[in-house]
Design a protein around this motif. Structure first.
Motif, short mmCIF file in Angstrom:
data_model
loop_
_atom_site.label_atom_id
_atom_site.label_comp_id
_atom_site.label_asym_id
_atom_site.label_seq_id
_atom_site.Cartn_x
_atom_site.Cartn_y
_atom_site.Cartn_z
N GLN A 531 0.83 -1.20 0.00
CA GLN A 531 0.00 0.00 0.00
C GLN A 531 0.86 1.26 0.00
O GLN A 531 0.56 2.24 -0.69
N GLU A 534 2.26 1.76 -3.48
CA GLU A 534 1.24 2.27 -4.40
C GLU A 534 0.99 3.75 -4.17
O GLU A 534 0.85 4.53 -5.13
N GLU A 535 0.93 4.16 -2.91
CA GLU A 535 0.74 5.58 -2.62
C GLU A 535 1.92 6.42 -3.10
O GLU A 535 1.75 7.52 -3.63
#
Length: 629
Positions: A531, A534-535
């Motif tokens: 995550q 991805e950010e």
């Protein structure tokens, strides 16, 4: 000399004395075997065919043959003269070899000469019924007593209970096997093969109008598409005193795993909510139980860093997850379920609710749609949060029940009650239907499990070919559980205590708990890292798009972008370091536990014996000193 003398004296004076010091009492005949042998009314002859050449070529078979002769001698001694044992050594090309082949025993070559050896058992009764074990294999030594007692029981009980089976699953083999060019699909489920060994099995369609009176126990497995008329027939069967085993499912792995000409089925769930809710129990089809403690290790996806991962929807039930107070589970060590749901008692219901199979406290409920549509083991593990509450997967119900129907269903097309789903055909209605019963005649007995994959071969048994013979070797007790439940409901419990002796492996539970907890922590940390990446990538794209309208301007990395990239790289390095630390701690915990066990096994026991010997010597010295004084 003293030990030799004691052994000779015991052999002469106490020839049948035995002491079984194994934890599971593997060398003691079960109560079920003793009950079967004590109940023999007619003589039975057992013929053991064993080629001594087999033992000379393969010593492991020689030792196994001695074991079989010993246990058969115990059978004969406990049968009150009803069992007779004959032992033969069939030579190649002899009349005994022809007799062994005629009795259905399996000949196996041991060398290039082509001469065959035999190691099997045949039995017959007064009316010339015959049963045989084609070839004894050491791999099935754990099931030796089960195989022998089953053979004796079948010869002594020609009349079998009648079991009715209703199912949308191809339990008797998929008729599309030839069309799909997969002969394995044409084979019946091993559980059905076992049931046919002990019971007279009658297949009942899902649109039946009535259950025949001769049926004593009814097994309903994954009743997808069942008609209202068939549900009424089941209801009245229970009201009349019939015994029911209902296996519903929020997601049938058996159905999902079989090829379908029209593509995947629109639904893999089944339920009997109308019946079960009226009887005081709920088995929701929209939730699946996940269990961390007994989860199966499955192959990870191609993009995973590790090769195997725990799939929480498939798990083994062991220890306190099995209700040992129930006769059907008393001797079981392990049962495997797959994408199972929860069974719970309805609030205010008066029925007796006894859990049979229960998940561990390290479990939770998730939407069944997640398992049906995206069964990703890594994601399920990363999102797992234990509710610290066990969930009942199977339960037994007992009590006086009210009918789920106020009366017979209204007649459908053609005068038959309850139209078939999708316009399908219905069975003809009985000419003289029985009167409607509003309540059960005495206490009803029902078993409800929210998982029909208990019957699926791949979750409990390995089937291998051995010189043209299909040999089934269980690694879990699912088949024994189903047969035991039918036995118990049919009123016969003589064989229950021996079916599952030694069936399951005894895993190192403490090490497994350490590994599973560390693996879950690893997956959750890995998910957080993904995550974060991805950010970061999204932020980089936003910064690049904001650098200008033309590509040349966007190709120039600004100081802000460079700082963002450096921060992302630092985050990646730090998180990977954390992942390595988790795995390192996992190895340290396991290695530390192994070290403690080595110390206990190697040093502690001798130390305790030494301390005992020293203490005994001190006590004796003091006694001698006191005597002299």
């Amino acid at each position: 000399m003293l030990a030799i003398g004691v052994n000779m004296l015991a052999d002469r004076l106490l020839p049948r004395a035995r002491i079984d010091l194994t934890q599971q009492r593997l060398y003691t005949l079960s109560d079920g075997t003793k009950q079967v042998l004590a109940g023999l009314k007619d003589p039975i002859t057992l013929r053991l065919f064993y080629s001594r050449r087999l033992g000379a070529s393969l010593p492991v078979y020689g030792a196994y043959a001695d074991r079989i002769r010993e246990i058969l001698a115990e059978y004969v001694a406990l049968s009150n003269g009803r069992l007779r044992l004959e032992v033969f050594d069939p030579e190649p090309f002899s009349d005994l070899e022809d007799r062994a082949m005629a009795l259905g025993l399996q000949g196996v070559p041991v060398d290039q000469s082509g001469e065959q050896v035999y190691f099997g058992l045949s039995g017959s009764n007064l009316v010339d019924d015959e049963r045989s074990i084609a070839f004894f294999q050491p791999d099935r030594e754990r099931f030796l007593e089960y195989d022998l007692t089953r053979l004796v029981w079948e010869l002594s009980n020609p009349q079998r209970p009648v079991l009715g089976v209703m199912s949308a699953l191809p339990l008797n083999g998929d008729p599309r096997a030839l069309m799909l060019r997969n002969p394995a699909l044409g084979q019946p489920a091993v559980a059905m093969t076992q049931l046919r060994q002990f019971f007279t099995v009658k297949d009942i369609p899902l649109d039946t109008q009535a259950i025949e009176p001769e049926v004593q126990v009814l097994l309903v497995a994954h009743p997808q598409g069942i008609t209202e008329a068939a549900q009424y027939a089941i209801d009245q069967f229970v009201m009349r005193g019939g015994k029911l085993i209902a296996l519903v499912d929020p997601h049938s792995e058996s159905q999902a795993g079989r090829p379908s000409p029209g593509g995947p089925p629109p639904s893999t769930a089944s339920s009997l909510d109308r019946l079960l809710n009226a009887w005081g129990v709920e088995a929701p089809s929209d939730k699946v139980v996940l269990d961390l403690r007994g989860a199966w290790r499955v192959r990870a996806g191609p993009g995973e860093r590790v090769q195997a991962v725990d799939y929480l929807a498939w798990f083994n039930l062991q220890g306190d997850s099995l209700n040992r107070d129930e006769v059907a589970l008393a001797q079981l060590e392990q049962v495997t379920v797959a994408s199972a749901g929860e069974v719970r008692k309805r609030e205010g219901a008066a029925v007796e609710f006894v859990p049979l199979l229960t998940s561990s406290a390290q479990s939770m409920l998730v939407d069944a749609a997640r398992v049906r549509q995206d069964p990703n083991p890594s994601r399920l593990l990363a999102d797992f949060r234990s509710g610290n509450t066990p969930h009942v997967v199977a339960a037994r119900l007992r009590g006086e029940l009210a009918s789920a129907f106020p009366g017979p269903p209204a007649a459908g097309p053609g005068g038959a009650p309850g139209g078939a789903p999708g316009g399908g055909s219905l069975q003809e209605r009985p000419a003289n239907p029985a009167a409607h019963l509003a309540r059960s005649q005495g206490p009803a007995n029902i078993v409800v499990a929210n998982d029909s994959d208990i019957l699926e071969d791949r979750f409990w048994v390995r089937v291998q070919e051995f010189f043209g013979q299909q040999v089934a070797t269980p690694f879990s007790g699912n088949g024994s559980l189903v047969v035991n439940l039918v036995d118990a409901l049919a009123g016969s419990d003589a064989l229950i205590s021996l079916r599952s002796r030694g069936e399951s492996l005894r895993p190192f539970e403490l090490v497994e708990d350490i590994r599973r907890n560390a693996d879950a922590e690893y997956r959750q940390t890995e998910r957080a890292l993904q995550q974060k990446l991805e950010e970061t990538e999204k932020r980089l794209r936003e910064l690049r798009q904001g650098g200008g309208g033309d590509r040349q301007a966007q190709a120039v990395i600004t100081p802000e972008q460079r700082a963002e990239i450096d921060a992302a790289r630092a985050e990646i390095v730090a998180t990977r370091r954390q992942l390595r630390a988790v795995q390192l701690e996992l190895r340290r915990d396991i290695e530390g536990l192994e070290t403690v066990l080595r110390v206990v096994n190697i040093a502690l026991v001798p130390a305790l014996l030494t301390a005992f010997a020293i203490g005994l010597a001190v006590v004796r010295a003091r006694r001698r000193a006191a005597a002299r004084a």
